[in-house]
Design a protein around this motif. Sequence first.
Motif, PDB file in Angstrom:
ATOM      1  N   ARG A  10       0.845  -1.196   0.000  1.00 52.91           N
ATOM      2  CA  ARG A  10       0.000   0.000   0.000  1.00 52.91           C
ATOM      3  C   ARG A  10       0.880   1.245   0.000  1.00 52.91           C
ATOM      4  O   ARG A  10       1.953   1.243   0.587  1.00 52.91           O
ATOM      5  CB  ARG A  10      -0.934  -0.001   1.218  1.00 52.91           C
ATOM      6  N   LYS A  11       0.386   2.308  -0.618  1.00 53.95           N
ATOM      7  CA  LYS A  11       1.159   3.537  -0.648  1.00 53.95           C
ATOM      8  C   LYS A  11       1.009   4.267   0.682  1.00 53.95           C
ATOM      9  O   LYS A  11      -0.092   4.574   1.106  1.00 53.95           O
ATOM     10  CB  LYS A  11       0.648   4.453  -1.763  1.00 53.95           C
ATOM     11  N   VAL A  54      11.492  -2.079  -2.070  1.00 54.91           N
ATOM     12  CA  VAL A  54      11.339  -0.733  -1.508  1.00 54.91           C
ATOM     13  C   VAL A  54      12.595   0.075  -1.825  1.00 54.91           C
ATOM     14  O   VAL A  54      13.704  -0.424  -1.665  1.00 54.91           O
ATOM     15  CB  VAL A  54      11.150  -0.804   0.033  1.00 54.91           C
ATOM     16  N   ARG A  55      12.426   1.299  -2.307  1.00 59.25           N
ATOM     17  CA  ARG A  55      13.564   2.175  -2.537  1.00 59.25           C
ATOM     18  C   ARG A  55      13.312   3.511  -1.852  1.00 59.25           C
ATOM     19  O   ARG A  55      12.177   3.963  -1.774  1.00 59.25           O
ATOM     20  CB  ARG A  55      13.755   2.460  -4.040  1.00 59.25           C
ATOM     21  N   THR A  56      14.368   4.135  -1.336  1.00 63.24           N
ATOM     22  CA  THR A  56      14.207   5.475  -0.785  1.00 63.24           C
ATOM     23  C   THR A  56      15.255   6.383  -1.429  1.00 63.24           C
ATOM     24  O   THR A  56      16.366   5.949  -1.705  1.00 63.24           O
ATOM     25  CB  THR A  56      14.394   5.499   0.749  1.00 63.24           C
ATOM     26  N   ILE A  95      10.032   5.914  -1.731  1.00 64.21           N
ATOM     27  CA  ILE A  95       9.813   7.029  -0.807  1.00 64.21           C
ATOM     28  C   ILE A  95      10.845   8.092  -1.118  1.00 64.21           C
ATOM     29  O   ILE A  95      12.042   7.803  -1.176  1.00 64.21           O
ATOM     30  CB  ILE A  95       9.943   6.597   0.669  1.00 64.21           C
ATOM     31  N   ILE A  96      10.370   9.308  -1.347  1.00 67.74           N
ATOM     32  CA  ILE A  96      11.285  10.403  -1.658  1.00 67.74           C
ATOM     33  C   ILE A  96      11.274  11.402  -0.512  1.00 67.74           C
ATOM     34  O   ILE A  96      10.226  11.906  -0.119  1.00 67.74           O
ATOM     35  CB  ILE A  96      10.879  11.095  -2.967  1.00 67.74           C
ATOM     36  N   VAL A  97      12.459  11.652   0.049  1.00 63.74           N
ATOM     37  CA  VAL A  97      12.580  12.629   1.130  1.00 63.74           C
ATOM     38  C   VAL A  97      12.999  13.967   0.530  1.00 63.74           C
ATOM     39  O   VAL A  97      14.011  14.042  -0.171  1.00 63.74           O
ATOM     40  CB  VAL A  97      13.640  12.201   2.166  1.00 63.74           C
ATOM     41  N   LEU A 110       5.958  10.757  -0.379  1.00 66.12           N
ATOM     42  CA  LEU A 110       6.845  11.874  -0.081  1.00 66.12           C
ATOM     43  C   LEU A 110       6.991  12.105   1.412  1.00 66.12           C
ATOM     44  O   LEU A 110       6.037  11.933   2.169  1.00 66.12           O
ATOM     45  CB  LEU A 110       6.290  13.165  -0.698  1.00 66.12           C
ATOM     46  N   ILE A 111       8.197  12.492   1.814  1.00 66.29           N
ATOM     47  CA  ILE A 111       8.409  13.001   3.171  1.00 66.29           C
ATOM     48  C   ILE A 111       9.047  14.371   3.011  1.00 66.29           C
ATOM     49  O   ILE A 111      10.161  14.488   2.505  1.00 66.29           O
ATOM     50  CB  ILE A 111       9.329  12.080   3.999  1.00 66.29           C
TER      51      ILE A 111
END
Length: 403
Positions: free
Chosen positions: A56-57, A93-95, A147-149, A180-181
């Motif tokens: 889930r997003k 998972v990638r960040t 996930i992009i910080v 996004l964070i």
Amino acid sequence: MAEEDVEEIFAEHLSKNTVFKNRDALSPHYVPENLPYREEQVQELSKTVAPILSGRKPENVFIYGKTGTGKTVVTKYVLRKLREFAERKGIPVRTVYINCRIHNTRSRVFIKIGTELMPGENFQGLSTAYIYERILSVIRERDLRLIIVLDEIDKLKGISETVYALNRANDELERGSISLIGISNVLTLKDSLDPRTKSTLCQHEMIFPPYNAEGLRRILEDRAKEGFREGAISPGAIALTAAYAARQSGDARYALQLLLRAGDVADEESASVVTEEHVEKAKERVEEDIILEMIEALPEQEQILLLAVAKLTLTRKGQTTFGSDDVVLTSGEVYEAYARLAKELGREPVSDRWFREYISELSMYGLLNVVQAGKGFRGNTRIIRLLFSPGKIVSVLEKTLMA
Ligand SMILES: Nc1ncnc2c1ncn2[C@@H]1O[C@H](COP(=O)(O)OP(=O)(O)OP(=O)(O)O)[C@@H](O)[C@H]1O
Ligand SMILES: [Mg+2]
């Protein structure tokens, strides 16, 4: 004699002359294993990103808190744990961590994401639309959960377009997702966002409170254990550092910088234990570091102006028997020196109106003292005095401006 033994001699020699065991553990970029006084925030952020593991997003997150409250380190810590967990379970998972002070436009953000996902490819000069499509195809191909910080998001020009484009990707993706964070220490940022960007970015909001002296002491103790040799720092030195940092609105970065500098002072004095006295001496240096960092971050025209004032002050200082504290300059001669320097550097000098504006900004930062001149001077003359070491300003700004 075996090679290891020789190495040991060298290592021993090195360690004898320093209080540090691992100086890096005290640097601002180090992510420690323990984050005292941030257990709640670690837990909350972990819970927020956890749904990514079941496909889930996760909600987008906005993190706000004053400088040095652990926003960056907590985020890096949680994402590192998430990546490690996902990897063990074989979940894609990638960040991507982006500091918006460096990648400060939408196109730079996209180039950064593209390069992280497709290392070795050069996205420089390509259109944002093209890079966007390439990123989406990689996400689809690998069913990637990304996930992009966006750290220091307040420094990003075009926050709305960037947030909108990255979030919209989810509508076009049948497989994979982007979350996004956003992180900021600017209190007013949230309210300056347009309503759509605000509701997109702030699906989940977290506030990091400042640390108190006790919290800082715990943080420092843990880091000191990793950074200093056993017994090489006194409890009094740690407590004093924590107390000073608590006064600096609970800034853990300041606390660590002070501790690191105190260690340097102890090393310079060949002391085997860092004491409160070393902390006192280090305090001046850290305050100077902070001012120099601020000068490095000034807009270019203000830097040129400040450099002109510093150079003029140095020249005058050489002509009087007094120190630079006593050098006073008139606004007229400062403008002339500034205009000359700007041209030398190949920049267009600003008009008198902007010159006044910049002078008052530099005085607001506490770098200049400005007073209206009295009788005997021409109409609008102001008297300007530099409040910080001219030599240090020259050495920092010549480097920055010539680069
Ligand atoms: N709870 C903690 N335990 C250990 N170290 C910490 C803790 N909180 C902060 N630090 C350390 O203090 C320094 C500053 O923290 P961090 O960079 O996370 O601040 P920040 O909130 O992102 O500040 P800014 O808004 O200025 O970017 C870092 O070196 C970080 O490792
Ligand atoms: Mg930060």
